[in-house]
Design a protein around this motif. Structure first.
Motif, mmCIF file in Angstrom:
data_model
loop_
_atom_site.group_PDB
_atom_site.id
_atom_site.type_symbol
_atom_site.label_atom_id
_atom_site.label_comp_id
_atom_site.label_asym_id
_atom_site.label_seq_id
_atom_site.Cartn_x
_atom_site.Cartn_y
_atom_site.Cartn_z
ATOM 1 N N VAL A 135 0.838 -1.197 0.000
ATOM 2 C CA VAL A 135 0.000 0.000 0.000
ATOM 3 C C VAL A 135 0.872 1.246 0.000
ATOM 4 O O VAL A 135 2.059 1.186 0.334
ATOM 5 C CB VAL A 135 -0.949 0.039 1.221
ATOM 6 N N GLU A 136 0.261 2.363 -0.391
ATOM 7 C CA GLU A 136 0.941 3.657 -0.365
ATOM 8 C C GLU A 136 -0.034 4.682 0.193
ATOM 9 O O GLU A 136 -1.196 4.723 -0.226
ATOM 10 C CB GLU A 136 1.364 4.057 -1.776
ATOM 11 N N THR A 153 -8.958 -4.677 -2.512
ATOM 12 C CA THR A 153 -8.846 -4.875 -3.955
ATOM 13 C C THR A 153 -7.748 -3.968 -4.493
ATOM 14 O O THR A 153 -7.697 -2.781 -4.145
ATOM 15 C CB THR A 153 -10.182 -4.555 -4.657
ATOM 16 N N VAL A 154 -6.885 -4.528 -5.330
ATOM 17 C CA VAL A 154 -5.792 -3.762 -5.938
ATOM 18 C C VAL A 154 -6.370 -2.586 -6.726
ATOM 19 O O VAL A 154 -7.348 -2.734 -7.465
ATOM 20 C CB VAL A 154 -4.941 -4.666 -6.855
ATOM 21 N N VAL A 163 -4.127 0.651 -2.434
ATOM 22 C CA VAL A 163 -3.649 -0.731 -2.533
ATOM 23 C C VAL A 163 -2.940 -0.881 -3.875
ATOM 24 O O VAL A 163 -3.556 -0.794 -4.933
ATOM 25 C CB VAL A 163 -4.820 -1.735 -2.404
ATOM 26 N N LEU A 164 -1.616 -1.083 -3.813
ATOM 27 C CA LEU A 164 -0.796 -1.172 -5.026
ATOM 28 C C LEU A 164 -0.757 -2.575 -5.612
ATOM 29 O O LEU A 164 -0.812 -2.753 -6.831
ATOM 30 C CB LEU A 164 0.630 -0.710 -4.727
ATOM 31 N N LEU A 177 1.786 -6.383 5.592
ATOM 32 C CA LEU A 177 1.397 -5.128 4.987
ATOM 33 C C LEU A 177 2.650 -4.299 4.755
ATOM 34 O O LEU A 177 3.333 -3.928 5.696
ATOM 35 C CB LEU A 177 0.415 -4.376 5.893
ATOM 36 N N VAL A 178 2.975 -4.041 3.493
ATOM 37 C CA VAL A 178 4.167 -3.284 3.131
ATOM 38 C C VAL A 178 3.729 -1.886 2.726
ATOM 39 O O VAL A 178 2.946 -1.728 1.786
ATOM 40 C CB VAL A 178 4.939 -3.975 1.980
ATOM 41 N N VAL A 179 4.236 -0.874 3.442
ATOM 42 C CA VAL A 179 3.864 0.509 3.190
ATOM 43 C C VAL A 179 4.992 1.227 2.481
ATOM 44 O O VAL A 179 6.120 1.282 2.976
ATOM 45 C CB VAL A 179 3.513 1.244 4.497
ATOM 46 N N THR A 180 4.693 1.773 1.301
ATOM 47 C CA THR A 180 5.651 2.588 0.569
ATOM 48 C C THR A 180 5.625 4.000 1.144
ATOM 49 O O THR A 180 4.555 4.615 1.185
ATOM 50 C CB THR A 180 5.280 2.639 -0.930
ATOM 51 N N PRO A 181 6.758 4.513 1.614
ATOM 52 C CA PRO A 181 6.764 5.860 2.204
ATOM 53 C C PRO A 181 6.364 6.937 1.195
ATOM 54 O O PRO A 181 6.601 6.809 -0.002
ATOM 55 C CB PRO A 181 8.229 6.064 2.616
#
Length: 85
Positions: A9-10, A39-40, A58-59, A78-82
């Motif tokens: 996610v971002e 959902t992407v 959601v990427l 859950l991977v968060v893009t800064p």
């Protein structure tokens, strides 16, 4: 709907990122109470302490079988893009 092993996610905006950084522990504890299926390509609203709303895009999602809509579980990473200024 398959269970996700990972969801990327971002934060929608810079303010969302800053709030997320401040309340990461709370979000980690409460995310499954607020959303179970993602959902992407959609925006995921998350309430912080019932008073502040942040939005995450959601990427991507990893599941078996592959799917655009996935179930979040306690084991989902859950991977968060800064999103820095």
């Amino acid at each position: 709907v398959p269970t996700a092993t990972q969801v990327d996610v971002e934060p929608l905006g810079h303010d969302d990122w800053e709030i997320l950084e401040l309340h990461a522990g709370h979000i980690e504890e409460q995310l499954l109470n607020q959303s179970r299926v993602v959902t992407v390509g959609t925006t995921l609203p998350i309430w912080i302490l019932q008073s502040t709303l942040i939005k995450l895009t959601v990427l991507s999602a990893v599941s078996s079988p592959p799917a655009n809509s996935v179930l979040l579980a306690a084991s989902t990473e859950l991977v968060v893009t800064p999103k820095v200024r």
